[in-house]
Design a protein around this motif. Structure first.
Motif, PDB file in Angstrom:
ATOM      1  N   GLY A  23      74.683  47.087  26.998  1.00  0.00           N
ATOM      2  CA  GLY A  23      73.262  47.225  26.784  1.00  0.00           C
ATOM      3  C   GLY A  23      72.922  46.911  25.336  1.00  0.00           C
ATOM      4  N   ASP A  73      71.140  40.414  32.851  1.00  0.00           N
ATOM      5  CA  ASP A  73      69.849  40.827  33.394  1.00  0.00           C
ATOM      6  C   ASP A  73      68.900  40.902  32.209  1.00  0.00           C
ATOM      7  N   LYS A  76      66.459  43.816  31.865  1.00  0.00           N
ATOM      8  CA  LYS A  76      67.032  45.116  31.493  1.00  0.00           C
ATOM      9  C   LYS A  76      67.803  45.060  30.188  1.00  0.00           C
ATOM     10  N   ASN A  77      67.852  43.892  29.569  1.00  0.00           N
ATOM     11  CA  ASN A  77      68.650  43.729  28.352  1.00  0.00           C
ATOM     12  C   ASN A  77      70.102  44.148  28.576  1.00  0.00           C
TER      13      ASN A  77
END
Length: 127
Positions: A23, A73, A76-77
């Motif tokens: 992330g 994605d 969604k980072n």
């Protein structure tokens, strides 16, 4: 500033599958590419896979293609690395990285292209 946080590592048996996640947060960036690298004990860091953020073009280490799949994605980072048929030699710390400049001085498979790195997540494959 960009922060990268890997997760999903762990202890698995040979032949198992594992999915790593990365992330990232910080400034919205026109990131050129993101990649995964790994470093095994006593060895140099090596390229695993990369993906260009906008076009989604994928690059793989030749020895890993077919077993590992990189994906992203953007909404969604998140960056992912799906690993299958894991082998003992896959034991390493896996690092997520981002090329935020896209200068292309070096290849997308070259760690020198990446200016942001996560702390890494340990993957251990046992027999």
């Amino acid at each position: 500033q960009v922060q990268l946080v890997e997760s999903g590592g762990g202890l698995v048996q040979a032949g198992d599958s594992l999915r790593l996640s990365c992330g990232f947060s910080g400034r919205a960036f026109g990131t050129y590419a993101m990649g995964w690298f790994r470093q095994a004990p006593g060895k140099e860091r090596e390229f695993v896979a990369a993906i260009t953020w906008r076009a989604g073009r994928r690059y793989y280490a030749e020895s890993l293609e077919g077993r590992f799949t990189i994906s992203r994605d953007a909404a969604k980072n998140m960056l992912y690395l799906q690993m299958t048929s894991l082998k003992l030699d896959d034991t390493a710390i896996y690092y997520c990285s981002a090329d935020s400049k896209g200068a292309r001085t070096y290849s997308t498979t070259d760690g020198r292209s990446y200016d942001y790195w996560g702390q890494g997540t340990q993957v251990t494959v046992s027999s």
